[in-house]
Motif scaffolding. Structure first.
Motif, mmCIF file in Angstrom:
data_model
loop_
_atom_site.group_PDB
_atom_site.id
_atom_site.type_symbol
_atom_site.label_atom_id
_atom_site.label_comp_id
_atom_site.label_asym_id
_atom_site.label_seq_id
_atom_site.Cartn_x
_atom_site.Cartn_y
_atom_site.Cartn_z
ATOM 1 N N VAL A 10 0.834 -1.202 0.000
ATOM 2 C CA VAL A 10 0.000 0.000 0.000
ATOM 3 C C VAL A 10 0.868 1.251 0.000
ATOM 4 O O VAL A 10 0.600 2.217 -0.731
ATOM 5 N N ALA A 11 1.939 1.237 0.788
ATOM 6 C CA ALA A 11 2.846 2.389 0.820
ATOM 7 C C ALA A 11 3.520 2.584 -0.535
ATOM 8 O O ALA A 11 3.673 3.713 -1.011
ATOM 9 N N GLY A 12 3.919 1.488 -1.174
ATOM 10 C CA GLY A 12 4.539 1.589 -2.491
ATOM 11 C C GLY A 12 3.584 2.104 -3.539
ATOM 12 O O GLY A 12 3.954 2.909 -4.409
ATOM 13 N N GLN A 13 2.324 1.664 -3.470
ATOM 14 C CA GLN A 13 1.313 2.129 -4.415
ATOM 15 C C GLN A 13 1.100 3.636 -4.276
ATOM 16 O O GLN A 13 0.902 4.345 -5.262
ATOM 17 N N ALA A 14 1.154 4.125 -3.046
ATOM 18 C CA ALA A 14 0.856 5.533 -2.790
ATOM 19 C C ALA A 14 2.022 6.463 -3.090
ATOM 20 O O ALA A 14 1.813 7.642 -3.392
ATOM 21 N N THR A 15 3.259 5.963 -3.029
ATOM 22 C CA THR A 15 4.407 6.878 -3.063
ATOM 23 C C THR A 15 5.402 6.633 -4.185
ATOM 24 O O THR A 15 6.177 7.540 -4.511
ATOM 25 N N LEU A 16 5.420 5.452 -4.780
ATOM 26 C CA LEU A 16 6.415 5.153 -5.804
ATOM 27 C C LEU A 16 5.841 5.370 -7.198
ATOM 28 O O LEU A 16 4.679 5.029 -7.454
ATOM 29 N N ALA A 44 13.773 9.987 -2.778
ATOM 30 C CA ALA A 44 13.910 11.315 -2.155
ATOM 31 C C ALA A 44 12.581 11.854 -1.618
ATOM 32 O O ALA A 44 12.534 12.366 -0.491
ATOM 33 N N PRO A 45 11.474 11.759 -2.362
ATOM 34 C CA PRO A 45 10.206 12.286 -1.840
ATOM 35 C C PRO A 45 9.389 11.250 -1.070
ATOM 36 O O PRO A 45 8.268 11.542 -0.657
ATOM 37 N N VAL A 46 9.936 10.043 -0.901
ATOM 38 C CA VAL A 46 9.165 8.946 -0.317
ATOM 39 C C VAL A 46 9.422 8.863 1.184
ATOM 40 O O VAL A 46 10.571 8.711 1.611
ATOM 41 N N PRO A 47 8.377 8.932 2.005
ATOM 42 C CA PRO A 47 8.557 8.834 3.453
ATOM 43 C C PRO A 47 8.639 7.376 3.892
ATOM 44 O O PRO A 47 8.325 6.464 3.119
ATOM 45 N N PRO A 48 9.034 7.121 5.145
ATOM 46 C CA PRO A 48 8.933 5.770 5.687
ATOM 47 C C PRO A 48 7.487 5.288 5.571
ATOM 48 O O PRO A 48 6.567 6.117 5.543
ATOM 49 N N PRO A 49 7.262 3.993 5.415
ATOM 50 C CA PRO A 49 8.169 2.904 5.773
ATOM 51 C C PRO A 49 9.110 2.427 4.674
ATOM 52 O O PRO A 49 9.750 1.396 4.846
ATOM 53 N N ILE A 50 9.171 3.117 3.542
ATOM 54 C CA ILE A 50 10.110 2.739 2.488
ATOM 55 C C ILE A 50 11.285 3.697 2.541
ATOM 56 O O ILE A 50 11.107 4.917 2.477
ATOM 57 N N GLN A 51 12.505 3.168 2.662
ATOM 58 C CA GLN A 51 13.672 4.025 2.766
ATOM 59 C C GLN A 51 14.913 3.301 2.285
ATOM 60 O O GLN A 51 14.980 2.072 2.282
ATOM 61 N N ALA A 52 15.904 4.076 1.834
ATOM 62 C CA ALA A 52 17.162 3.500 1.353
ATOM 63 C C ALA A 52 18.031 3.079 2.532
ATOM 64 O O ALA A 52 18.063 3.742 3.568
#
Length: 284
Positions: free
Chosen positions: A58-64, A139-147
């Motif tokens: 869900v986080a990936g769908q919303a931010t990537l 760069a614009p993606v907040p947690p829970p996805i992070q490098a």
């Protein structure tokens, strides 16, 4: 001190290169995330696990952005430490159970490689280019996805290695900055407890509850593992149960086992591989 030509990351993994990157390594579940019209998550062995990590999907769908493929690790924090048992529980759970676990212990996706950005395949590009693309994408993606944190400074990498085990960080990984992406390992790990990957070729015991695994080690030897812990045996049983009819095989030491289809990879303790048996720590 001049930086090495490699990168080190935290194990979450660390990376090192000949232009070297260093990074930290976490103790979680390997996860490749595809963001197209929807998000699909799969393991290194190509098993789809989207339902187990729906909060990350869900986080990936919303931010990537569409056309993005990331490689990393799903991790779970419990009481300020990375918990492999919690990550394993999530990874092996049903959709309903995963939802309940996610509410209590939400997952984070720690990303160490970018395989595709904007629909462009980056796997043949040097690691440094893929790392730059990864940072641009996230760069614009907040947690829970992070490098995953990475450095080309040996002193920083050493500090990570020495001071972060209390948080559940296993060690650091080193990768040549010029290296392309490979599905097989092309980087070196420095763990506080060293492990290597082994290909599963069979098992001992019933398919619905294997007692030991037959594996091929990195040096080409085949051997049986030590007895599997019950949770690990249950996880592996789900992966081999649908493999179809098996045949009898023998390890290099003449020990019998039942064959299974290739593709399953497990992590084993490196210190054990000099002996006739190996200790399996987890499914990769």
């Amino acid at each position: 001190m001049e930086p090495l030509p490699c990168v080190v990351e935290l194990l979450m993994p660390p990376i090192m290169s000949r232009e070297t990157h260093r990074s930290l390594e976490n103790d979680g579940h390997r996860l490749v995330l595809h963001r197209e019209e929807t998000v699909r998550c799969h393991t290194r062995s190509a098993r789809t696990v989207t339902s187990a990590w729906m909060d990350l999907a869900v986080a990936g769908q919303a931010t990537l952005p569409p056309g993005t493929v990331l490689d990393g690790e799903a991790v779970v924090w419990v009481n300020g430490r990375l918990s492999f048992s919690a990550a394993r529980a999530r990874g092996n759970s049903t959709s309903k159970r995963a939802s309940a676990l996610a509410a209590q212990y939400p997952a984070h996706y720690v990303v160490w490689d970018c395989l595709m950005a904007g629909g462009v395949d980056l796997r043949s590009r040097p690691y440094t280019e893929r790392r730059a693309a990864l940072l641009d994408v996230l760069a614009p993606v907040p947690p829970p996805i992070q490098a995953v944190p990475a450095t080309d400074d040996p002193e920083v990498a050493l500090a990570w290695y020495e001071h972060l085990p209390d948080q559940g960080i296993e060690g650091v990984v080193a990768k040549l900055a010029s290296s392309p992406y490979r599905a097989t390992r092309v980087w070196g790990k420095l763990r506080h407890s060293e492990t290597v990957d082994a290909n599963v070729i069979g098992y001992v015991g019933p398919a619905n509850r294997p007692r030991r695994l037959a594996v091929v080690l990195p040096d080409g030897r085949s051997a049986l593992s030590q007895a599997l812990a019950a949770p690990l045996a249950a996880e592996i049983a789900r992966l081999v149960a649908d493999a179809g009819p098996s045949r009898r095989g023998r390890t290099d030491d003449g020990e019998d086992y039942q064959t299974t289809d290739p593709g399953l990879v497990v992590e084993v303790e490196a210190g054990m591989t000099r002996h006739a048996t190996v200790a399996v720590t987890r499914v990769r």
